[in-house]
Design a protein around this motif. Structure first.
Motif, PDB file in Angstrom:
ATOM      1  N   LEU A 224       0.906  -1.275   0.039  1.00  0.00           N
ATOM      2  CA  LEU A 224       0.070   0.052  -0.061  1.00  0.00           C
ATOM      3  C   LEU A 224       0.927   1.175   0.017  1.00  0.00           C
ATOM      4  CD1 LEU A 224      -2.860   0.860   0.281  1.00  0.00           C
ATOM      5  CD2 LEU A 224      -2.550   1.177   2.693  1.00  0.00           C
ATOM      6  N   PRO A 225       0.684   2.255  -0.976  1.00  0.00           N
ATOM      7  CA  PRO A 225       1.595   3.491  -1.062  1.00  0.00           C
ATOM      8  C   PRO A 225       1.431   4.251   0.205  1.00  0.00           C
ATOM      9  CG  PRO A 225       0.439   3.121  -3.098  1.00  0.00           C
ATOM     10  CD  PRO A 225      -0.172   2.288  -2.091  1.00  0.00           C
ATOM     11  N   THR A 226       2.642   4.654   0.770  1.00  0.00           N
ATOM     12  CA  THR A 226       2.663   5.678   1.932  1.00  0.00           C
ATOM     13  C   THR A 226       1.546   6.684   1.757  1.00  0.00           C
ATOM     14  OG1 THR A 226       4.838   4.990   2.249  1.00  0.00           O
ATOM     15  CG2 THR A 226       4.167   6.775   3.457  1.00  0.00           C
ATOM     16  N   GLY A 227       0.928   6.993   2.690  1.00  0.00           N
ATOM     17  CA  GLY A 227      -0.094   7.923   2.526  1.00  0.00           C
ATOM     18  C   GLY A 227      -1.503   7.682   2.352  1.00  0.00           C
ATOM     19  N   TYR A 228      -1.683   6.386   1.826  1.00  0.00           N
ATOM     20  CA  TYR A 228      -3.014   5.715   1.257  1.00  0.00           C
ATOM     21  C   TYR A 228      -3.427   4.852   2.553  1.00  0.00           C
ATOM     22  CZ  TYR A 228      -2.138   6.729  -3.715  1.00  0.00           C
ATOM     23  OH  TYR A 228      -2.030   7.300  -5.035  1.00  0.00           O
ATOM     24  N   GLU A 229      -4.852   5.106   2.585  1.00  0.00           N
ATOM     25  CA  GLU A 229      -5.494   4.010   3.672  1.00  0.00           C
ATOM     26  C   GLU A 229      -6.031   2.925   2.914  1.00  0.00           C
ATOM     27  OE1 GLU A 229      -7.096   7.192   6.847  1.00  0.00           O
ATOM     28  OE2 GLU A 229      -8.636   6.703   5.132  1.00  0.00           O
ATOM     29  N   SER A 230      -6.522   2.156   3.678  1.00  0.00           N
ATOM     30  CA  SER A 230      -7.180   0.749   3.313  1.00  0.00           C
ATOM     31  C   SER A 230      -8.118  -0.082   4.221  1.00  0.00           C
ATOM     32  CB  SER A 230      -5.865  -0.187   2.736  1.00  0.00           C
ATOM     33  OG  SER A 230      -6.725  -1.386   2.412  1.00  0.00           O
ATOM     34  N   VAL A 231      -9.062  -0.419   3.815  1.00  0.00           N
ATOM     35  CA  VAL A 231      -9.833  -1.297   4.725  1.00  0.00           C
ATOM     36  C   VAL A 231      -9.664  -2.894   4.171  1.00  0.00           C
ATOM     37  CG1 VAL A 231     -11.284   0.156   5.554  1.00  0.00           C
ATOM     38  CG2 VAL A 231     -12.064  -0.835   3.590  1.00  0.00           C
ATOM     39  N   ALA A 232      -8.724  -3.118   3.222  1.00  0.00           N
ATOM     40  CA  ALA A 232      -8.799  -4.471   2.582  1.00  0.00           C
ATOM     41  C   ALA A 232      -7.344  -4.609   2.391  1.00  0.00           C
ATOM     42  CB  ALA A 232      -9.436  -4.454   1.356  1.00  0.00           C
ATOM     43  N   GLU A 233      -6.622  -4.882   3.381  1.00  0.00           N
ATOM     44  CA  GLU A 233      -5.053  -5.222   3.170  1.00  0.00           C
ATOM     45  C   GLU A 233      -4.899  -6.800   3.829  1.00  0.00           C
ATOM     46  OE1 GLU A 233      -2.393  -3.441   1.667  1.00  0.00           O
ATOM     47  OE2 GLU A 233      -4.540  -2.760   1.390  1.00  0.00           O
ATOM     48  N   TYR A 234      -4.213  -7.661   3.324  1.00  0.00           N
ATOM     49  CA  TYR A 234      -3.971  -8.982   3.562  1.00  0.00           C
ATOM     50  C   TYR A 234      -2.536  -9.540   3.799  1.00  0.00           C
ATOM     51  CZ  TYR A 234      -8.518  -9.034   1.747  1.00  0.00           C
ATOM     52  OH  TYR A 234      -9.953  -8.758   1.141  1.00  0.00           O
ATOM     53  N   ILE A 235      -2.479 -10.233   4.781  1.00  0.00           N
ATOM     54  CA  ILE A 235      -1.097 -11.012   5.195  1.00  0.00           C
ATOM     55  C   ILE A 235      -1.269 -12.474   5.160  1.00  0.00           C
ATOM     56  CG2 ILE A 235      -1.455 -10.381   7.699  1.00  0.00           C
ATOM     57  CD1 ILE A 235       1.218 -10.074   7.839  1.00  0.00           C
ATOM     58  N   ASP A 236      -0.408 -13.126   4.985  1.00  0.00           N
ATOM     59  CA  ASP A 236      -0.375 -14.807   5.050  1.00  0.00           C
ATOM     60  C   ASP A 236       0.660 -15.199   5.900  1.00  0.00           C
ATOM     61  OD1 ASP A 236      -2.355 -14.891   3.276  1.00  0.00           O
ATOM     62  OD2 ASP A 236      -1.219 -15.482   1.528  1.00  0.00           O
ATOM     63  N   VAL A 237       0.062 -15.976   6.944  1.00  0.00           N
ATOM     64  CA  VAL A 237       1.317 -16.307   7.811  1.00  0.00           C
ATOM     65  C   VAL A 237       1.003 -17.881   8.171  1.00  0.00           C
ATOM     66  CG1 VAL A 237      -0.400 -15.666   9.755  1.00  0.00           C
ATOM     67  CG2 VAL A 237       2.203 -15.910  10.083  1.00  0.00           C
ATOM     68  N   GLU A 238       2.080 -18.666   8.120  1.00  0.00           N
ATOM     69  CA  GLU A 238       2.177 -20.093   8.363  1.00  0.00           C
ATOM     70  C   GLU A 238       2.420 -20.439  10.032  1.00  0.00           C
ATOM     71  OE1 GLU A 238       4.078 -22.278   5.188  1.00  0.00           O
ATOM     72  OE2 GLU A 238       4.589 -23.940   6.498  1.00  0.00           O
ATOM     73  N   LEU A 239       1.599 -21.133  10.617  1.00  0.00           N
ATOM     74  CA  LEU A 239       1.602 -21.399  11.918  1.00  0.00           C
ATOM     75  C   LEU A 239       1.864 -22.893  12.147  1.00  0.00           C
ATOM     76  CD1 LEU A 239      -1.230 -19.217  12.914  1.00  0.00           C
ATOM     77  CD2 LEU A 239       1.113 -18.587  12.781  1.00  0.00           C
ATOM     78  N   VAL A 240       2.359 -23.151  13.288  1.00  0.00           N
ATOM     79  CA  VAL A 240       2.509 -24.603  13.753  1.00  0.00           C
ATOM     80  C   VAL A 240       1.611 -24.801  15.097  1.00  0.00           C
ATOM     81  CG1 VAL A 240       4.239 -26.271  14.726  1.00  0.00           C
ATOM     82  CG2 VAL A 240       5.119 -24.403  13.195  1.00  0.00           C
ATOM     83  N   GLY A 241       1.053 -25.956  14.748  1.00  0.00           N
ATOM     84  CA  GLY A 241       0.038 -26.341  16.031  1.00  0.00           C
ATOM     85  C   GLY A 241      -1.378 -25.853  15.807  1.00  0.00           C
TER      86      GLY A 241
ATOM     87  N   ARG B 105      -6.858  13.671  -2.758  1.00  0.00           N
ATOM     88  CA  ARG B 105      -6.892  13.462  -1.574  1.00  0.00           C
ATOM     89  C   ARG B 105      -7.329  12.180  -1.042  1.00  0.00           C
ATOM     90  NH1 ARG B 105      -7.642  18.751   0.459  1.00  0.00           N
ATOM     91  NH2 ARG B 105      -6.360  20.359  -0.341  1.00  0.00           N
ATOM     92  N   LEU B 106      -6.837  11.638   0.207  1.00  0.00           N
ATOM     93  CA  LEU B 106      -7.275  10.618   0.997  1.00  0.00           C
ATOM     94  C   LEU B 106      -7.573   9.254   0.145  1.00  0.00           C
ATOM     95  CD1 LEU B 106      -9.500  12.817   3.529  1.00  0.00           C
ATOM     96  CD2 LEU B 106      -7.407  11.190   4.200  1.00  0.00           C
ATOM     97  N   PRO B 107      -6.853   8.995  -0.643  1.00  0.00           N
ATOM     98  CA  PRO B 107      -7.201   7.502  -1.498  1.00  0.00           C
ATOM     99  C   PRO B 107      -7.360   6.523  -0.320  1.00  0.00           C
ATOM    100  CG  PRO B 107      -4.936   8.246  -1.649  1.00  0.00           C
ATOM    101  CD  PRO B 107      -5.449   9.300  -1.026  1.00  0.00           C
ATOM    102  N   ARG B 108      -8.062   5.734  -0.582  1.00  0.00           N
ATOM    103  CA  ARG B 108      -8.557   4.534   0.364  1.00  0.00           C
ATOM    104  C   ARG B 108      -8.911   3.170  -0.400  1.00  0.00           C
ATOM    105  NH1 ARG B 108     -12.602   4.231   5.364  1.00  0.00           N
ATOM    106  NH2 ARG B 108     -10.872   5.523   6.304  1.00  0.00           N
ATOM    107  N   ARG B 109      -8.151   2.092  -0.378  1.00  0.00           N
ATOM    108  CA  ARG B 109      -8.503   0.974  -1.090  1.00  0.00           C
ATOM    109  C   ARG B 109      -9.542   0.367  -0.297  1.00  0.00           C
ATOM    110  NH1 ARG B 109      -3.597  -2.350  -3.252  1.00  0.00           N
ATOM    111  NH2 ARG B 109      -2.924  -2.542  -1.023  1.00  0.00           N
ATOM    112  N   LEU B 110     -10.688   0.104  -0.899  1.00  0.00           N
ATOM    113  CA  LEU B 110     -11.815  -0.747  -0.389  1.00  0.00           C
ATOM    114  C   LEU B 110     -12.180  -2.272  -0.546  1.00  0.00           C
ATOM    115  CD1 LEU B 110     -14.498   1.796  -1.497  1.00  0.00           C
ATOM    116  CD2 LEU B 110     -13.423   1.853   0.571  1.00  0.00           C
ATOM    117  N   HIS B 111     -11.417  -2.570  -1.719  1.00  0.00           N
ATOM    118  CA  HIS B 111     -11.444  -4.196  -2.171  1.00  0.00           C
ATOM    119  C   HIS B 111      -9.919  -4.437  -2.864  1.00  0.00           C
ATOM    120  CE1 HIS B 111     -15.583  -4.421  -1.301  1.00  0.00           C
ATOM    121  NE2 HIS B 111     -15.764  -3.535  -1.836  1.00  0.00           N
ATOM    122  N   GLN B 112      -9.636  -5.818  -2.548  1.00  0.00           N
ATOM    123  CA  GLN B 112      -8.742  -6.455  -3.634  1.00  0.00           C
ATOM    124  C   GLN B 112      -9.448  -7.478  -4.330  1.00  0.00           C
ATOM    125  OE1 GLN B 112      -4.771  -7.070  -2.384  1.00  0.00           O
ATOM    126  NE2 GLN B 112      -4.816  -5.508  -0.775  1.00  0.00           N
ATOM    127  N   TRP B 113      -9.265  -7.745  -5.492  1.00  0.00           N
ATOM    128  CA  TRP B 113     -10.167  -8.751  -6.180  1.00  0.00           C
ATOM    129  C   TRP B 113      -9.267  -9.939  -7.021  1.00  0.00           C
ATOM    130  CZ3 TRP B 113     -14.877  -8.391  -4.897  1.00  0.00           C
ATOM    131  CH2 TRP B 113     -15.486  -7.091  -4.645  1.00  0.00           C
TER     132      TRP B 113
END
Length: 277
Positions: free
Chosen positions: A63-80, A239-247
């Motif tokens: 996400l570019p610096t200065g941009y907002e988002s309500v649709a960011e994602y992160i994948d994480v691998e867990l044990v147990g 002004r105030l760009p915001r990501r609403l969805h990723q598709w």
């Protein structure tokens, strides 16, 4: 990796929001925030093998610096065994104000990475007259949007690593529409409905600006609302760009990377109500 260890590993996709003043934090610093949050809640991370084991964490589109988002994602691998349903609440408590986990879900092994799968994003942003420029009317802006959509090419020049580069962004504009005047009287409703209603920011009420919503492609490269604003013609600022969805496209249908029945990634009220001018 032993067969037993492999069976104990799960891959979890987390959806989160980044809003308010923390939008000025870089992508790299946000990654460090997440690593600290994982340590604070003692999340059992899986690590890579070799001399310098690293937690198996991967982010989606930066996400570019200065941009907002309500649709960011992160994948994480867990044990147990992990209570995945409780994960968003635990993580949000460990994250700084403005970053909030909204959903988490186990994803099948072999799911392509977010950067491979996401093909477009929906954005909302305001356009206002640049300093010294004449006010723009809704009719004028609507005509500019129509000209953009009817154009066969839209060359935009931008600076990249100190050099100017011109690209035709028209193939990457899937849609743009005018939403209405930008100002405090406008509420900004996010993808989650009423729980994600946010008041328009200060500083726009007398700006003579308007909200735009557009779906922009991110392959072969992501284009930004700022480039679309340039293509709309002179005298406008973003002004105030915001990501609403990723598709992504999966099985012939467009969907989001993480879909929860009855919710589309609702963010809680704690950070959603916090906005910076």
């Amino acid at each position: 990796m032993s067969a037993v260890a492999a069976s104990e590993r799960i891959r979890v996709r987390i959806r989160f929001a980044k809003t308010g003043k923390i939008r000025w934090t870089s992508h790299r610093d946000v990654a460090r925030m997440w690593e600290r949050a994982f340590r604070r809640i003692k999340l059992p991370l899986a690590y890579s093998e070799g001399f310098s084991p690293r937690p198996k964490v991967s982010f989606g589109l930066a996400l570019p610096t200065g941009y907002e988002s309500v649709a960011e994602y992160i994948d994480v691998e867990l044990v147990g065994k992990i209570d995945v349903a409780a994960l968003p609440h635990r993580l949000s408590a460990a994250l700084p104000e403005g970053v909030e986990a909204s959903a988490a879900q186990v994803i099948p092994a072999g799911t392509p990475s977010l950067q491979e799968e996401v093909t477009s994003c929906t954005w909302r942003w305001a356009v206002v007259p640049s300093e010294g420029a004449n006010p723009v009317s809704g009719e004028d802006l609507e005509a500019r949007v129509a000209r953009c959509m009817e154009a066969t090419e839209l060359p935009v020049t931008r600076s990249r690593k100190g050099a100017e580069q011109t690209d035709d962004i028209r193939p990457s504009i899937i849609s743009i529409k005018l939403e209405g005047p930008a100002g405090r009287s406008n509420v900004m409703e996010g993808p989650a409905g009423p729980s994600n209603v946010m008041e328009g920011p200060d500083g726009l009420s007398d700006s003579g600006g308007f909200w735009l919503v557009g779906e922009l492609a991110c392959q072969p490269r992501s284009i930004r609302p700022s480039e679309v604003t340039l293509a709309l013609g002179p005298g406008l600022e973003e002004r105030l760009p915001r990501r609403l969805h990723q598709w992504i496209w999966r099985d012939g249908a467009r969907t989001e990377p993480l879909v929860i029945e009855g919710r589309s990634g609702a963010i809680g009220a704690r950070h959603a109500e916090v906005r910076a001018s």
